[in-house]
Design a protein around this motif. Structure first.
Motif, mmCIF file in Angstrom:
data_model
loop_
_atom_site.group_PDB
_atom_site.id
_atom_site.type_symbol
_atom_site.label_atom_id
_atom_site.label_comp_id
_atom_site.label_asym_id
_atom_site.label_seq_id
_atom_site.Cartn_x
_atom_site.Cartn_y
_atom_site.Cartn_z
ATOM 1 N N ALA A 78 117.953 86.468 -52.460
ATOM 2 C CA ALA A 78 117.085 87.104 -53.448
ATOM 3 C C ALA A 78 117.797 87.246 -54.791
ATOM 4 N N GLU A 79 119.090 87.622 -54.748
ATOM 5 C CA GLU A 79 119.860 87.766 -55.983
ATOM 6 C C GLU A 79 119.987 86.427 -56.700
ATOM 7 N N LEU A 80 120.191 85.362 -55.940
ATOM 8 C CA LEU A 80 120.279 84.038 -56.549
ATOM 9 C C LEU A 80 118.961 83.663 -57.212
ATOM 10 N N GLY A 81 117.843 83.977 -56.536
ATOM 11 C CA GLY A 81 116.539 83.681 -57.111
ATOM 12 C C GLY A 81 116.273 84.445 -58.392
ATOM 13 N N ASN A 82 116.801 85.659 -58.482
ATOM 14 C CA ASN A 82 116.565 86.497 -59.655
ATOM 15 C C ASN A 82 117.503 86.188 -60.808
ATOM 16 N N LYS A 83 118.746 85.764 -60.498
ATOM 17 C CA LYS A 83 119.760 85.647 -61.542
ATOM 18 C C LYS A 83 120.148 84.212 -61.876
ATOM 19 N N CYS A 84 119.998 83.301 -60.930
ATOM 20 C CA CYS A 84 120.464 81.920 -61.144
ATOM 21 C C CYS A 84 119.273 80.972 -61.223
ATOM 22 N N ARG A 85 118.443 81.175 -62.202
ATOM 23 C CA ARG A 85 117.201 80.393 -62.282
ATOM 24 C C ARG A 85 117.427 78.942 -62.687
ATOM 25 N N ASP A 86 118.614 78.648 -63.212
ATOM 26 C CA ASP A 86 118.899 77.268 -63.612
ATOM 27 C C ASP A 86 119.690 76.498 -62.565
ATOM 28 N N ILE A 87 119.898 77.075 -61.398
ATOM 29 C CA ILE A 87 120.725 76.434 -60.388
ATOM 30 C C ILE A 87 120.098 75.120 -59.923
ATOM 31 N N ASP A 109 113.627 87.444 -48.653
ATOM 32 C CA ASP A 109 114.800 86.904 -49.342
ATOM 33 C C ASP A 109 114.602 85.434 -49.689
ATOM 34 N N LEU A 110 114.112 84.667 -48.707
ATOM 35 C CA LEU A 110 113.837 83.253 -48.949
ATOM 36 C C LEU A 110 112.745 83.089 -50.000
ATOM 37 N N GLU A 111 111.733 83.931 -49.932
ATOM 38 C CA GLU A 111 110.610 83.846 -50.863
ATOM 39 C C GLU A 111 111.079 84.042 -52.306
ATOM 40 N N GLU A 112 111.939 85.030 -52.525
ATOM 41 C CA GLU A 112 112.445 85.271 -53.876
ATOM 42 C C GLU A 112 113.319 84.120 -54.361
ATOM 43 N N LEU A 113 114.089 83.521 -53.454
ATOM 44 C CA LEU A 113 114.905 82.370 -53.828
ATOM 45 C C LEU A 113 114.027 81.217 -54.305
ATOM 46 N N LEU A 114 112.999 80.883 -53.534
ATOM 47 C CA LEU A 114 112.134 79.759 -53.879
ATOM 48 C C LEU A 114 111.335 80.030 -55.144
ATOM 49 N N ASN A 115 110.905 81.270 -55.328
ATOM 50 C CA ASN A 115 110.138 81.616 -56.531
ATOM 51 C C ASN A 115 110.992 81.546 -57.789
ATOM 52 N N GLY A 116 112.265 81.944 -57.659
ATOM 53 C CA GLY A 116 113.104 82.049 -58.844
ATOM 54 C C GLY A 116 113.799 80.777 -59.265
ATOM 55 N N CYS A 117 114.213 79.941 -58.307
ATOM 56 C CA CYS A 117 115.036 78.766 -58.625
ATOM 57 C C CYS A 117 114.151 77.542 -58.824
ATOM 58 N N SER A 118 113.535 77.459 -59.982
ATOM 59 C CA SER A 118 112.545 76.407 -60.238
ATOM 60 C C SER A 118 113.176 75.058 -60.566
ATOM 61 N N GLN A 119 114.509 75.029 -60.768
ATOM 62 C CA GLN A 119 115.172 73.770 -61.103
ATOM 63 C C GLN A 119 115.964 73.193 -59.929
ATOM 64 N N LEU A 120 115.817 73.789 -58.761
ATOM 65 C CA LEU A 120 116.636 73.411 -57.608
ATOM 66 C C LEU A 120 116.386 71.961 -57.196
ATOM 67 N N GLU A 121 117.486 71.219 -57.021
ATOM 68 C CA GLU A 121 117.395 69.817 -56.611
ATOM 69 C C GLU A 121 117.932 69.588 -55.207
ATOM 70 N N SER A 122 118.891 70.419 -54.775
ATOM 71 C CA SER A 122 119.471 70.278 -53.435
ATOM 72 C C SER A 122 119.655 71.663 -52.830
ATOM 73 N N LEU A 123 119.101 71.856 -51.626
ATOM 74 C CA LEU A 123 119.179 73.148 -50.944
ATOM 75 C C LEU A 123 119.683 72.937 -49.528
ATOM 76 N N SER A 124 120.803 73.592 -49.196
ATOM 77 C CA SER A 124 121.361 73.529 -47.854
ATOM 78 C C SER A 124 121.556 74.951 -47.346
ATOM 79 N N LEU A 125 120.790 75.326 -46.326
ATOM 80 C CA LEU A 125 120.882 76.654 -45.721
ATOM 81 C C LEU A 125 121.292 76.475 -44.262
ATOM 82 N N ALA A 126 122.583 76.612 -43.990
ATOM 83 C CA ALA A 126 123.076 76.493 -42.620
ATOM 84 C C ALA A 126 122.883 77.830 -41.917
ATOM 85 N N VAL A 127 121.608 78.178 -41.685
ATOM 86 C CA VAL A 127 121.234 79.456 -41.088
ATOM 87 C C VAL A 127 120.183 79.210 -40.016
ATOM 88 N N ASP A 128 119.903 80.234 -39.237
ATOM 89 C CA ASP A 128 118.836 80.200 -38.250
ATOM 90 C C ASP A 128 117.538 80.584 -38.945
#
Length: 649
Positions: free
Chosen positions: A134-143, A163-182
């Motif tokens: 969520a913090e990444l989605g709110n603060k790192c919008r150019d990631i 948490d995932l929802e805020e990440l996807l909403n905020g990071c509109s420039q994302l080109e590569s996403l790797s989440l090694a999570v369940d």
């Protein structure tokens, strides 16, 4: 400082960088007298963090300049150590130019990350909650690139769908996403719809594990968005080319859904790990393989059935399925097939002869494959660079002789091919580009090692784990020729005839070994540790080259060995494997005295040798940079004052 940094400090002092005379003579001029500060700043701006710290350790002027340089450094990569937040702060001052951050987060908790980053790679995030997303989605919008590993795995730490929802909403420039999570932690009725807000530029998506029920629903919504006539639903994943997933079961329905929903894919990596034997409706069959690449765009395919929970295979796929898939896969550059126990030479030969661009081939648990697979490979235009044939038990020396016609081979994995022996090694020793060779549990002898030692292959990494016929003499033969000039990673674990004499011969050879694994060798003891601690390479400090040493369950190791793991010995050691029950107090004391040393006491595998999950290929990353200066600076926490430097004069 130790090793090369000591010589550098002394030289700077003699030339006026921080040294001084005695007897009332005036102090020599500072380094600025010889090198203007603007020039010095320009030079330091070209260095990475480790090199900056090495320079900063030399004198007061360089330290001040390095500190300033950190405030406009474009990248900070610290994966070889795991700092705490307090120790990390001096290396992360306010920096509007910082774009790339890579950290080992095993000693960090929830913390803030700067807003201007374009690339973030965070490993070992088990102590960090899902709020990080969520913090990444709110603060790192150019990631642009985000990779998060082991997030919130520690018991009691939460991770949720919002948490995932805020990440996807905020990071509109994302080109590569790797989440090694369940991803089951994100289970929600709106999970599928949430991806509508994902970046339209997303070209690569990797998820550690996702339940197949969640995945099928997401793919269904994605297919609807792709074929929506009125475009009432925005298209999902319009740019996605690479998909890497771990699921419950790989099924015909899953393969069909991926093909329909993601028409632009060029890279598909699927792995499953069934906990019960799949029934027909929840398994992959020949019909499913026929649907895997209907548009012929895929260049990389990986389909692997893991044996993690159950010894099971793709029993409903045979040569016919592989032949049907080969018809649309002429553009393939790499293929990885794991657990296809009914596929024979006929099926694999169809791939080899149909895919003229194939460079990487991996087959595991190929119980029906024989030497005929490579019988006439020399008649093809193939130029294979990476080959893995693990657990292909019918292969013999004749098959490897055929494979050795590929003179561009760079990586070869023959682990658990028990019918392959010395004759094959003689052929492989002539390959001019072979750098990585894995021979675990094979029927090789000291004669085979003599071929490798005197051969032409520039081996960087060699694994001989479990080759029970090898002895101390084999180590001498291996290191007696040109191999000693290139070898940096060596695994000689589980060799019942290996003794301290073999390690003494290794130490005397003075080769720059970076990683050494000697686990579960009953006759290895304190003498080996002392020899390695005293080993010098090209005038370096004691034990100077070793970054990793695995001594787990070596029968002769006693508490005496722990004295040799204190500095100045093994100054660059970052990974150490020992038996924790040997002397728990001494293990804990060593961990306290060397906080950046990764201690493993339960038999876990160590280091950065791994199979890349996205390609299935062995990779090994060796850092040549010095890291002990970085450790010292972090431990100091704050910069030393001028008085500290004056006291050194």
């Amino acid at each position: 400082m130790v090793g090369e940094s000591q010589g550098g400090v002394a030289m700077l002092r003699r030339s006026g960088g921080g040294g001084g005379g005695g007897g009332g003579d005036p102090s020599p001029p500072e380094i600025e007298h010889y090198l203007p500060s603007t020039v010095m700043a320009t030079i330091l701006s070209k260095l990475d963090v480790r090199s900056l710290v090495t320079a900063a350790a030399a004198c007061r002027s360089l330290r001040a300049c390095a500190s300033h340089t950190l405030s406009f450094l474009p990248s900070v990569h610290l994966l070889e150590i795991a700092p705490t937040l307090d120790l990390l702060r001096p290396l992360l001052p306010p920096n509007p130019y910082l774009r790339s951050l890579r950290l080992d987060c095993s000693r960090l908790d929830d913390s803030s990350i700067g807003p201007s980053l374009h690339e973030i790679c965070l490993l070992n995030c088990e102590n960090i909650s899902g709020r990080l997303l969520a913090e990444l989605g709110n603060k790192c919008r150019d990631i642009r690139t985000l990779s998060v590993n082991s997030l919130a795995e520690r018991r009691g730490i939460s991770i949720c769908f919002s948490d995932l929802e805020e990440l996807l909403n905020g990071c509109s420039q994302l080109e590569s996403l790797s989440l090694a999570v369940d991803a089951s932690s994100f289970d929600d009725t709106k999970f599928g719809q949430a991806w509508a807000s994902a970046s339209q530029r997303l070209s690569s998506l990797e998820i550690g594990y996702i339940p197949i029920s969640m995945l099928v629903k997401l793919l269904s919504i994605t297919a609807e968005s792709q074929h929506s006539l009125g475009r009432t639903i925005p298209p999902f994943f319009p740019s996605l080319q690479k998909l890497c997933l771990s699921v419950d079961y790989i099924t015909d329905q899953l393969v069909s859904s991926i093909s329909k929903a993601l028409p632009a894919l060029t890279h598909l990596d699927l792995q499953d790990a069934p906990i019960i034997e799949p029934i027909s409706s929840s398994d992959l069959t020949n019909a499913g393989l026929q649907q895997i690449n209907p548009r012929g765009k895929l260049k990389h395919i990986s389909l692997v059935r893991s044996q993690e929970f159950l010894f099971t295979y793709f029993r409903r796929v045979n040569d016919l399925g592989i032949l049907l898939m080969a018809d649309t896969c002429s553009k393939l550059e790499s293929i990885s097939l794991g657990g296809f126990s009914r596929v024979t030479d006929t099926g694999l030969r169809a791939i080899i002869h149909s895919c003229s661009s194939l460079r990487k081939l991996r087959v595991s648990h190929g119980s029906q494959l024989t030497d005929l697979v490579f019988h006439d490979i020399s008649a093809t235009s193939l130029s294979l660079t990476h080959v893995s044939l693990r657990w292909c038990n019918l292969l013999t020396n004749h098959g490897i002789l055929g494979l050795s016609c590929n003179k561009d081979l760079n990586v070869l994995d023959l682990r658990d091919c028990r019918k392959v022996g010395d004759v094959a090694l003689r052929a492989l020793s002539c390959l001019p580009k072979l750098q990585v060779l894995l021979l675990d549990n094979m029927d090789i002898t000291n004669i085979g090692l003599s071929y490798l030692g005197s051969g032409k292959c520039p081996l960087v990494s060699l694994s001989l784990r479990g080759c029970r016929r090898l002895t101390d003499d084999g180590i001498t033969l291996l290191l007696g020729g040109s191999t000693r000039l290139s070898l940096q990673v060596l695994d000689i674990s589980k060799l019942p005839n290996l003794t301290d004499n073999g390690i003494l011969r290794l130490a005397r050879s003075r080769i720059p070994i970076v990683e050494l694994r000697i686990r579960e060798c009953a006759h290895i003891g304190d003498t080996s540790v002392m020899a390695l601690a005293s080993m010098q390479v090209e005038g370096g400090s004691h034990g100077s080259s070793l970054h990793l040493l695995d001594l787990y369950d070596c029968g002769g190791i006693t508490p005496l060995s722990f004295r040799w793991f204190k500095k100045p010995y093994f100054p660059r050691l970052r990974w150490l494997g020992v038996t924790g029950s040997l002397n728990r107090d001494m293990v804990d004391a060593l961990a306290r005295s060397r906080p950046f040393l990764h201690m493993a006491c339960r038999g876990e595998e160590l280091g950065a040798v791994y199979w890349d999950s996205s390609l299935g290929w062995y990779r090994h990353e060796i850092e040549e940079d010095e890291v002990d200066e970085l450790e010292q600076w972090l431990l100091e926490g704050e910069y030393r004052s001028d008085d500290d430097y004056d006291m050194e004069r």
